[in-house]
Design a protein around this motif. Structure first.
Motif, PDB file in Angstrom:
ATOM      1  N   THR A  34       0.869  -1.169   0.000  1.00 37.44           N
ATOM      2  CA  THR A  34       0.000   0.000   0.000  1.00 37.44           C
ATOM      3  C   THR A  34       0.903   1.215   0.000  1.00 37.44           C
ATOM      4  N   CYS A  35       0.643   2.132  -0.938  1.00 34.52           N
ATOM      5  CA  CYS A  35       1.528   3.296  -0.955  1.00 34.52           C
ATOM      6  C   CYS A  35       0.813   4.529  -0.434  1.00 34.52           C
ATOM      7  N   TYR A 209      -2.885   5.691  -1.453  1.00 32.84           N
ATOM      8  CA  TYR A 209      -3.584   6.868  -0.935  1.00 32.84           C
ATOM      9  C   TYR A 209      -2.768   8.097  -1.281  1.00 32.84           C
ATOM     10  N   VAL A 210      -3.472   9.198  -1.516  1.00 35.04           N
ATOM     11  CA  VAL A 210      -2.772  10.455  -1.751  1.00 35.04           C
ATOM     12  C   VAL A 210      -3.147  11.404  -0.619  1.00 35.04           C
ATOM     13  N   LEU A 211      -2.129  11.931   0.041  1.00 34.87           N
ATOM     14  CA  LEU A 211      -2.356  12.876   1.137  1.00 34.87           C
ATOM     15  C   LEU A 211      -2.032  14.283   0.663  1.00 34.87           C
ATOM     16  N   GLY A 213      -2.253  18.283   2.577  1.00 37.15           N
ATOM     17  CA  GLY A 213      -2.692  19.132   3.686  1.00 37.15           C
ATOM     18  C   GLY A 213      -3.249  18.353   4.860  1.00 37.15           C
ATOM     19  N   GLY A 214      -2.696  17.152   5.094  1.00 34.62           N
ATOM     20  CA  GLY A 214      -3.113  16.378   6.257  1.00 34.62           C
ATOM     21  C   GLY A 214      -4.413  15.607   6.067  1.00 34.62           C
ATOM     22  N   ARG A 215      -4.926  15.540   4.826  1.00 28.09           N
ATOM     23  CA  ARG A 215      -6.140  14.771   4.558  1.00 28.09           C
ATOM     24  C   ARG A 215      -5.924  13.829   3.383  1.00 28.09           C
ATOM     25  N   VAL A 216      -6.728  12.762   3.339  1.00 24.10           N
ATOM     26  CA  VAL A 216      -6.684  11.864   2.193  1.00 24.10           C
ATOM     27  C   VAL A 216      -7.506  12.501   1.080  1.00 24.10           C
ATOM     28  N   VAL A 217      -6.848  12.763  -0.066  1.00 27.34           N
ATOM     29  CA  VAL A 217      -7.585  13.404  -1.160  1.00 27.34           C
ATOM     30  C   VAL A 217      -7.893  12.436  -2.301  1.00 27.34           C
ATOM     31  N   ALA A 218      -7.244  11.278  -2.297  1.00 30.33           N
ATOM     32  CA  ALA A 218      -7.552  10.278  -3.312  1.00 30.33           C
ATOM     33  C   ALA A 218      -7.141   8.915  -2.786  1.00 30.33           C
ATOM     34  N   GLU A 219      -7.867   7.883  -3.175  1.00 28.87           N
ATOM     35  CA  GLU A 219      -7.460   6.527  -2.812  1.00 28.87           C
ATOM     36  C   GLU A 219      -7.973   5.572  -3.865  1.00 28.87           C
ATOM     37  N   GLY A 220      -7.389   4.400  -3.922  1.00 28.05           N
ATOM     38  CA  GLY A 220      -7.830   3.412  -4.898  1.00 28.05           C
ATOM     39  C   GLY A 220      -6.713   2.453  -5.225  1.00 28.05           C
ATOM     40  N   THR A 221      -6.967   1.580  -6.207  1.00 26.15           N
ATOM     41  CA  THR A 221      -5.907   0.672  -6.624  1.00 26.15           C
ATOM     42  C   THR A 221      -4.873   1.483  -7.384  1.00 26.15           C
ATOM     43  N   ALA A 222      -3.710   0.894  -7.557  1.00 21.32           N
ATOM     44  CA  ALA A 222      -2.637   1.596  -8.266  1.00 21.32           C
ATOM     45  C   ALA A 222      -3.103   1.974  -9.670  1.00 21.32           C
TER      46      ALA A 222
END
Lengths: 241, 307
Positions: A34-35, A209-211, A213-222
């Motif tokens: 998981t990245c 996951y993409v962080l 400003g301290g929040r998750v702004v995107a997530e999903g499979t690669a």
């Protein structure tokens, strides 16, 4: 140790008064890579620190294979099967290569087992065996990276947290590094990979996951994350090409 | 000066060197793992000596005619064990809670703790404000080698001190605890991320340092046959100087510093035409010059790679 899963729910983490992470949730499935992507200052290293207990979360839960670990002492958390390859490698400069590896297996009391694992690490990184008696501070950057990875494996973790392994390394070594991470994962270790290098990271990761400003702004499979070029461009500019 | 006298001075200097080195190693260990100067360390030396004194008084006072070796063993065990526990407690309740505070606060709080220990002994130990005779329990004979006499008690104390120093070296370089102490000294955060318990390692370090201080106190008492409630002031200042001369944070530097300070005192006592009480003035003045020449200590290390 078998691959471990990690489930983070709604954690808030901060130093002093300012919150660095707010309401972050993340799941790392057992056996996957998981990245965690994000620019400098996005809070991704803070998340790695929160999982290890170095900066305990103020609220929220962190579950390792279902067990809440938030608030436990760092060495207790590590003892449950988490290995760490910290940002900047952080080898102990005045310990020898062998002693550095031994710190990675500090919680393993069986000397024979420690010796076996050291042999395994030396098989993966023969260079370290050549330098076994040398102080880690005298190694080259690439060798220190190998040592940091080897040290992280000495405890035979079920989940390995790797923080910015490619930072400050030559492109050739970065490539090798990612191959090593893939091999570690294939050997049955869950990996949480914290990186800025988007392209190569998404090549090896299963999910991400993409962080910002301290929040998750995107997530999903690669694959899904790769198909969000504008998202990637927005958060990383030219990073990773 | 004849050879016998030189040999006598050498033995005396070595004895002092061992005592100072034992005290200095504690200073350097505490600085190594926590970046703190524990100014009560000299008073722990004194408390160790008084623990031994109280133990012997208790055993002899009980009327049983125990052989000196047993009394001596009980004194060492009580002092060393008692101070190990005491040191760990001080770390837990005085030093670790101030971990996030400025170093100066730790210095201040340990300075005050030292005063509390010193004054408590003065007030509560029977006639604590007077120097107390320390029991002479070691064999009193001596080897006569020409003009030179080597006393059995000095030899035993010297060997005890050297064995303790060698043991510290072995613990630090060969054991799991030693690995933990060195890792914590170099990078406490990464050490805990490897599973090394930070608090446990710090407590163990303070226990070891304080046990060595107690040993220094008992050896000092047996050597001079006298202890007093304020003996820790000078021993603490000397131990600290020795640790700084050697390079604070470096165990071998502390040992070297201890012997250098003892050598300076001995040289001062021999060479100064005036009373040998000035030997401390000479030694401390030499330390000031030494520090001006090598501000980081003789075996100076960068803060990143200590112990």
């Amino acid at each position: 140790m078998k691959a471990l899963s990690l489930e983070i729910r709604d954690i808030t983490v901060g130093y002093d008064r300012a919150d660095v992470l707010s309401g972050v949730s993340l799941t790392a499935n057992a056996g996957e890579i998981t990245c965690l992507l994000g620019a400098n200052g996005s809070g991704k290293s803070t998340l790695a620190r929160a999982i290890l207990g170095l900066t305990p979360p103020r609220s929220g839960t962190i579950r390792l294979d279902g067990r809440d670990i938030a608030g436990l002492a760092v060495h207790k958390i590590v003892g449950l099967g988490i290995g760490a390859i910290p940002e900047g490698r952080r080898v102990f400069p005045k310990l020898t290569v062998t002693e550095n590896l031994r710190t990675g297996a500090y919680l393993v009391r069986d000397a024979a087992l420690v010796a076996t694992r050291m042999t395994e690490v030396f098989r993966v990184f023969p260079r370290l065996e050549e330098r076994a008696g040398q102080l880690a501070g005298t190694l080259s950057g690439g060798e220190q990276a190998m040592l940091s990875i080897g040290r992280g494996l000495m405890g035979s973790p079920g989940l390995l947290i790797i923080d910015e392994p490619s930072l400050g390394l030559s492109p050739k070594f970065v490539k090798e590094n990612f191959q090593v991470i893939r091999r570690i994962n294939e050997a049955g270790v869950s990996v949480l990979l914290v990186e800025q290098n988007v392209h190569q990271t998404l090549e090896v990761a299963h999910r991400g996951y993409v962080l910002s400003g301290g929040r998750v702004v995107a997530e999903g499979t690669a694959e899904e994350l790769k198909r969000h070029p504008e998202l990637v461009a927005a958060y990383f500019g030219n990073h990773g090409g | 000066m004849d050879l016998a006298l030189i040999a006598q001075h050498l033995v005396n200097g070595a004895m002092l060197g061992v005592i100072y080195a034992l005290v200095a190693v504690g200073f350097t260990l505490f600085f190594g793992v926590l970046d703190v100067i524990k100014f009560s360390h000299g008073d722990v030396v004194m408390l160790g000596a008084f623990t031994a004194l109280a133990t012997s008084a208790g055993l002899v006072g009980s009327g049983s005619a125990l052989p000196p070796a047993i009394v001596l063993a009980a004194m060492f065990i009580a002092a060393v064990g008692g101070m190990a526990v005491f040191g760990a407690l001080m770390a837990k309740f005085l030093v670790l809670p101030l971990r996030k505070a400025p170093t100066l606060n730790v210095l201040l709080i340990t300075l005050m703790a030292g005063t509390v220990i010193r004054e408590a002994v003065r007030l509560f130990y029977p006639q604590g404000s007077n120097p107390k005779p320390f029991p002479r329990l070691l064999p009193t004979g001596a080897w006569e080698i020409g003009e030179f006499t080597l006393r059995y008690d000095s030899t035993i104390l010297l060997v005890t001190g050297v064995v303790a120093i060698v043991l510290v070296h072995l613990v630090i370089t060969r054991t799991r605890l030693g690995l933990a102490i060195r890792a914590v000294a170099q990078d406490p955060e990464t050490a805990s991320a490897m599973g090394i318990p930070f608090h446990g390692t710090v407590l163990a370090t303070f226990a070891i340092g304080s046990a060595l201080a107690a040993l220094a106190g008992v050896v000092n008492g047996l050597y001079y046959s006298e202890v007093s409630f304020n003996m820790g002031l000078l021993l603490g200042a000397i131990g600290f100087s020795a640790a700084v001369i050697g390079g604070l944070g470096n165990v071998y530097g502390a040992i070297l510093g201890g012997f250098i300070f003892a050598a300076l005192q001995t040289i001062g006592a021999v060479l100064l035409p005036i009373a040998s009480a000035y030997k401390d003035v000479f030694a401390f003045a030499a330390v000031i010059l030494l520090m001006a020449w090598k501000p980081g200590g003789l075996l100076a290390e960068r803060s990143a790679d200590r112990v």
